[in-house]
Write an enzyme that holds these catalytic residues in place. Structure first.
Site, PDB file in Angstrom:
ATOM      1  N   HIS A  88       0.792  -0.917  -0.258  1.00 26.52           N
ATOM      2  CA  HIS A  88       0.251  -0.717  -0.083  1.00 26.52           C
ATOM      3  C   HIS A  88       0.613   1.234   0.108  1.00 26.52           C
ATOM      4  O   HIS A  88       0.484   1.912  -0.462  1.00 26.52           O
ATOM      5  CB  HIS A  88      -1.086  -0.035   1.277  1.00 26.52           C
ATOM      6  N   HIS A 249      -9.479  -2.376  -5.075  1.00 23.81           N
ATOM      7  CA  HIS A 249      -8.014  -2.593  -4.325  1.00 23.81           C
ATOM      8  C   HIS A 249      -7.105  -3.937  -4.631  1.00 23.81           C
ATOM      9  O   HIS A 249      -6.354  -3.444  -4.349  1.00 23.81           O
ATOM     10  CB  HIS A 249      -8.361  -3.456  -2.403  1.00 23.81           C
ATOM     11  N   ASP A 253      -3.083  -3.037  -4.562  1.00 29.00           N
ATOM     12  CA  ASP A 253      -2.457  -4.102  -4.534  1.00 29.00           C
ATOM     13  C   ASP A 253      -0.938  -4.400  -6.071  1.00 29.00           C
ATOM     14  O   ASP A 253       0.027  -4.323  -6.188  1.00 29.00           O
ATOM     15  CB  ASP A 253      -3.058  -5.797  -4.200  1.00 29.00           C
ATOM     16  N   HIS A 276      -0.476 -11.070  -4.526  1.00 27.00           N
ATOM     17  CA  HIS A 276       0.895 -10.895  -4.521  1.00 27.00           C
ATOM     18  C   HIS A 276       2.037 -12.178  -5.019  1.00 27.00           C
ATOM     19  O   HIS A 276       3.095 -11.428  -6.021  1.00 27.00           O
ATOM     20  CB  HIS A 276       1.071 -10.824  -2.563  1.00 27.00           C
TER      21      HIS A 276
END
Length: 302
Positions: A88, A249, A253, A276
């Site tokens: 973030h 969101h 990411d 991720h």
């Protein structure tokens, strides 16, 4: 480097003055002070744990070479010192095109804030930014590349785009039994679009996942008002900021993870149920297969 390539590169930027964000870490529950400090051209984004200073405790560049395996987050580590949940912070810097910054923090992770990048963006905008003399290197996606997890039905890919730009698309679908409905989001990343459409999008988890994480010692000071927690009927003690906030969101990411390239990126990134780990896998693939224009230190054989 051709004159055409040279003219397409923007100038590097750094902060006009220092900025600070304080809060509680989601993982550790620690009270964290994070400082953004100006840095010279070519410095890049570098993390420094002020609680771990001393001989052999070097600052940690936020590049893929220093990324370490983690579930549900992106961490960087050097000489046994790690910074967790960097995505973030990295998204805030990348979205605002702040290329050179020393990020100091006195804990193993940044403040969780509300699970978005908004608190970091507000602090950075207040500090202001300045243009430097050196060009910002860029990796231009020249051919398709993807990372796939067939078991989970996840993938993230990169393909060329004309004219040069960074476009990120995310398709989220956890199936008919999930309280999070299928959704998608696409955005061309500019500082203006990032602030208006992406920075506010918060981390989300299922209520069942929260219980499991707290049983492992994570997030004990975090409540459903601190981020988006989905129960069977939707968000608990909270309200969505956009109908597709979860997909937004995920794009946030992606932006943070792809900042680990250490340069600008031109291409269309398309993700489906990616997280991720796959994002980092594609970053490594891009670095291995593409050249970086504007900085011989970042150039890889095409």
């Amino acid at each position: 480097m051709s004159s055409e390539a040279a003219t397409s590169l923007r100038r590097q930027r750094t902060l006009r003055q220092a900025a600070e964000v304080t809060g509680v870490g989601f993982l550790t529950g620690a009270t964290v002070k994070l400082r953004f400090l100006p840095a010279p051209a070519g410095h890049g984004i570098v993390f420094q744990r002020t609680d771990q200073l001393g001989i052999g405790k070097s600052p940690i560049p936020a590049t893929i070479e220093f990324a370490v395996p983690r579930e549900r987050r992106t961490a960087v580590e050097r000489e046994g010192v790690a910074v967790e949940m960097t995505e973030h912070v990295l998204a805030a810097l990348a979205g605002l095109r702040i290329d050179n910054c020393l990020v100091q923090l006195n804990a193993p992770e940044p403040p969780g804030c509300d699970g978005s990048s908004r608190a970091f963006v507000d602090a950075l905008l207040e500090a202001g930014s300045v243009e430097l003399d050196e060009p910002r290197p860029m990796l231009v996606v020249s051919r398709g590349l993807r990372a796939v997890d067939e078991k989970r039905g996840s993938q993230v890919s990169a393909r060329p785009i004309t004219p040069p730009a960074l476009v990120i698309s995310y398709r989220l679908d956890y199936g008919p039994d999930s309280p999070i409905p299928p959704q998608k989001f696409t955005i061309e990343i500019t500082p203006e679009s990032f602030v208006a459409e992406l920075a506010f999008a918060r981390t989300f988890v299922l209520e069942s996942e929260v219980k499991a994480l707290k049983a492992q010692g994570y997030g004990r000071k975090t409540t459903a008002r601190d981020l988006l927690v989905f129960g069977p009927q939707g968000p608990i003690d909270n309200t969505l900021r956009a109908a597709n906030e979860c997909a937004r969101h995920k794009v946030l990411d992606c932006l943070g993870d792809f900042a680990l390239l250490g340069c600008d990126l031109s291409g269309h990134l398309e993700a489906r149920r990616s997280g991720h780990r796959l994002n980092r896998e594609l970053v490594r693939g891009l670095r291995a297969s593409h050249a970086v224009t504007g900085d011989s230190a970042l150039t890889r054989a095409a």
